[in-house]
Write a protein that holds these residues in place. Structure first.
Motif, PDB file in Angstrom:
ATOM      1  N   THR A   1       0.832  -1.203   0.000  1.00  0.00           N
ATOM      2  CA  THR A   1       0.000   0.000   0.000  1.00  0.00           C
ATOM      3  C   THR A   1       0.866   1.253   0.000  1.00  0.00           C
ATOM      4  OG1 THR A   1      -1.772  -1.160   1.140  1.00  0.00           O
ATOM      5  CG2 THR A   1      -1.813   1.226   1.257  1.00  0.00           C
TER       6      THR A   1
ATOM      7  N   GLN B   1      -7.648   0.133  -0.653  1.00  0.00           N
ATOM      8  CA  GLN B   1      -7.762  -1.136   0.057  1.00  0.00           C
ATOM      9  C   GLN B   1      -9.054  -1.177   0.879  1.00  0.00           C
ATOM     10  OE1 GLN B   1      -4.174  -2.241   2.024  1.00  0.00           O
ATOM     11  NE2 GLN B   1      -5.076  -3.948   3.094  1.00  0.00           N
TER      12      GLN B   1
ATOM     13  N   ASP C   1      -5.791  -1.666  -4.970  1.00  0.00           N
ATOM     14  CA  ASP C   1      -5.134  -2.169  -3.768  1.00  0.00           C
ATOM     15  C   ASP C   1      -6.004  -3.260  -3.158  1.00  0.00           C
ATOM     16  OD1 ASP C   1      -3.374  -2.512  -1.725  1.00  0.00           O
ATOM     17  OD2 ASP C   1      -3.532  -0.481  -0.910  1.00  0.00           O
ATOM     18  N   GLU C   2      -5.581  -4.478  -3.310  1.00  0.00           N
ATOM     19  CA  GLU C   2      -6.316  -5.639  -2.807  1.00  0.00           C
ATOM     20  C   GLU C   2      -7.787  -5.602  -3.217  1.00  0.00           C
ATOM     21  OE1 GLU C   2      -4.886  -7.732  -0.049  1.00  0.00           O
ATOM     22  OE2 GLU C   2      -3.117  -6.536   0.414  1.00  0.00           O
TER      23      GLU C   2
HETATM   24 MG   LIG Z   1      -2.070  -2.731   1.986  1.00  0.00          MG
END
Ligand SMILES: [Mg+2]
Ligand SMILES: Nc1ncnc2c1ncn2[C@@H]1O[C@H](COP(=O)(O)OP(=O)(O)OP(=O)(O)O)[C@@H](O)[C@H]1O
Lengths: 300, 335
Positions: B52, B92, B168-169
């Motif tokens: 991140t 995320q 992000d994810e």
């Molecule tokens: Mg992360």
């Protein structure tokens, strides 16, 4: 939700790939894009407020309690000192101020929330300045709080204050000013605080004393020395005092009552003009806005 | 974005010695990599690896402590606005307004980016159709399921036709089916819109969807290859056999083939190069009956293991212990 939506979602719709993508362009950074960003942040705050009926109700409870419960409850023991003026009428200007204050505080609180979970993070990567976000937020808070103020304004006849166009405009102006400054204060605090609880902790620690010391509930003349000093240092004093002068200017009461209830703020015997008081509130608001902008522009 | 030249060499992202230190934590310790235009590039690593933080630097949210990076041909520090105009980011953690409808969320975004108003509706229709949410556009996001929210965020990240999309994810916490569907959108997207996709994950199996993956551990990139190449580098296939006497089998494997095997999930397991070719020899030379045998190609789990010396789950446990300690220090030491 229905399971059909999930399953149709699995496969891209037929023919989707054959459609030419609609291409859009993001214009270069300009003054117009900043003004637009300010407007969006402001409008989002309004939408959010309208959607949050609980918040509208919650921030009305406290001022109403003060006005009607305290005002009526203490009437009997205070009537000697109020020269026949209803205690509710006396505290009404103060209540007009705190109604706005609590709402503005809630509005600023949302910035803490948004920073972790919401749109604010999204805005942080958009091609706009952080200052626009902060300005939009303060204007949004001010607008929302003033809307709340209007509801309190509607109650005027119940506390023997007449509807008068000049009075109403004056009150609205002062409320807008105060709401703006309080939101700026809240945003300034929010920039440094990551958790909702701590934010409300700080606000309680600062806002409640400010409210009690301001003279919203008592006349500002003849106070014990220590309280007089605190009162003159409290910024809220300079919002409550012009509000009271404005309201009392439209009441027909005895000169004795006026002198006792609306003495006006003095500095070493000098009567501070209402316009100067309002100017101070505005200046303080602008300074806090500048600090908030600086904080947000340097934070990661 | 016809008005803007692509970087001459067709690179969407260039990263040189990029590093970030937060007070006591070296989150990213100097990473170098390039991402080609049109590539799906995966960043893989356990919790706390620095994924991140790297994304945040590339998206201009965090200033690098050292090093440099360009995204879509613009420097992330000096040309922040230009970078921002050309990227989309899906965080995320969700950042939707749950009291607004899906369409309202996208509309706010479009306005924030200054998209020409006549194009907002068609573009919105397109991105919402792509993620299968067109029918649900007028319901409040608060009523969406986790997978739908994620898809809406992807659609939002695409509203302004970014050249590079950071995810992000994107699939964290979703069930396998929804994860697969998200991946098929990502793939479709990359083909349709010709955009570069940079995404992080810590699901090993997802890395296989990427054109290339970088494995990150403790703030450093430890490997960067196509998934197939990475797997080939691990070299060995995994063979498991079931016998009547596992201990004897382990002994026989060591004695006759020089292989160290161990018991894993109730069977004897070991790694050999070219497992399919080894199985016939195993049957003829082991000298004891084998009840069942299976051969599997190395997974990215094995790859991660071979580069970092621990499985991704072990690495995460370590990290969370470390994180708790750091948290305690921070809570004790500040504010
Ligand atoms: Mg992360
Ligand atoms: N704002 C911050 N302040 C201090 N330390 C930070 C900050 N952000 C990240 N870190 C630290 O930097 C390291 C890397 O964090 P990062 O969020 O980049 O990891 P990640 O790979 O994205 O992990 P995850 O899979 O959990 O999302 C961690 O040790 C984290 O504690």
């Amino acid at each position: 939700m229905s399971t059909t939506t999930e399953t149709t979602a699995m496969a891209p719709p037929a023919g989707a790939l054959t459609v030419e993508p609609v291409r859009v362009t993001v214009p270069k950074h300009s003054v117009a894009s900043e003004l637009r960003a300010i407007r969006i942040v402001w409008r989002r705050d309004l939408i959010r407020f309208v959607n949050d009926r609980v918040r509208i109700a919650a921030s009305l409870v406290q001022p109403l309690l003060f006005l009607f419960v305290m005002g009526s409850g203490l009437q009997a023991i205070s009537s000697a000192g109020t020269h026949g003026v209803d205690l509710k009428t006396f505290i009404y200007p103060g209540i007009l101020c705190i109604a706005v204050m609590f709402t503005a505080m809630f509005s600023a609180a949302s910035i803490v929330w948004d920073r972790e979970f919401g749109f604010l993070r999204e805005m942080m990567v958009a091609p706009v300045r952080r200052s626009s976000i902060v300005i939009g937020k303060c204007l949004g808070g001010a607008t929302v709080a003033s809307t709340q103020g209007v509801i309190m304004l509607l109650l005027a006849p119940l506390v023997h204050v007449p509807y008068d166009p000049v009075l109403i405009l004056g009150i609205l102006g002062l409320q807008l000013l105060l709401a703006f400054s309080i939101t700026a204060f809240g945003v300034m605090v929010a920039a440094r605080i990551k958790q909702m609880q701590s934010f409300f902790g700080v606000m309680q620690m600062v806002v409640m004393p400010m409210f009690f010391i301001s003279g919203a509930l008592f006349p500002v003349a003849g106070l014990p020395g220590w309280l007089a000093v605190l009162n003159r240092l409290d910024p809220l004093t300079y919002a409550v005092d012009p509000m009271r002068r404005l309201v009392f200017g439209h009441l027909s009461i005895s000169p004795a009552a006026r002198a006792a209830l609306d003495p006006g703020v003095t500095w070493f015997g000098w009567h501070v003009p209402a316009l100067l008081e309002a100017g101070m509130v505005l200046l303080l608001g602008l300074v806090m806005l500048a600090v908030a902008i600086w904080e947000f522009s340097t934070s990661e | 974005m016809a008005s803007e030249a692509q970087p001459a060499d067709g690179r969407a992202i260039e990263v040189r010695a990029l590093a970030k230190t937060y007070r006591e934590v070296q989150a990213v310790k100097g990473v170098d990599f390039d991402v080609a235009a049109g590539e799906v590039f995966g960043f893989l690593g356990p919790n706390g690896a620095g994924k991140t933080t790297t994304i945040n630097m590339l998206c201009t949210l965090v200033k690098p402590t050292a090093g440099s990076a360009t995204v879509a041909g613009h420097d992330v520090v000096r040309e922040r606005d230009d970078v921002r105009r050309n990227i989309g980011l899906v965080f995320q953690d969700p950042t939707l307004d749950s009291y607004l409808t899906g369409a309202q969320n996208l509309k706010l975004h479009a306005e924030l980016y200054g998209i020409e108003s006549s194009l907002v509706a068609p573009r919105m229709r397109q991105v919402l159709t792509m993620v299968g949410l067109w029918d649900r556009r007028d319901t409040a996001v608060g009523t969406y399921s986790g997978g739908m929210r994620r898809r809406l965020e992807i659609a939002r990240g695409l509203m302004h036709s970014p050249r590079v999309l950071f995810l992000d994810e994107p699939t964290i916490g979703l069930d396998p089916q929804t994860r697969r569907s998200i991946w098929s959108y990502i793939r479709e997207l990359q083909q349709r819109e010709q955009i570069t996709i940079f995404m992080t994950t810590h699901y090993m199996d997802e890395a296989e969807w990427c054109d290339r993956i970088a494995i990150m551990d403790h703030g450093k990139i430890v490997a960067l290859e196509a998934p197939e190449t990475l797997k080939a580098q691990v070299g060995t296939d995994r063979v498991t056999i079931q016998t009547d006497d596992d201990d004897a089998a382990i002994g026989a494997l060591a004695e006759r083939f020089g292989i160290t095997a161990r018991i894993s999930e109730g069977a004897v397991a070991f790694g050999v190069p070219e497992g399919e070719h080894f199985v016939p020899r195993l049957f003829s030379e082991l000298g004891m009956p084998i009840r069942a045998v299976s051969v599997s190609r190395p997974t990215l789990d094995d790859v991660f293991m071979s580069y970092t010396g621990s499985t991704i789950r072990d690495a995460e446990e370590d990290q969370s212990k470390h994180r708790n300690r750091v948290m305690m220090q921070m809570m004790g030491g500040r504010r």
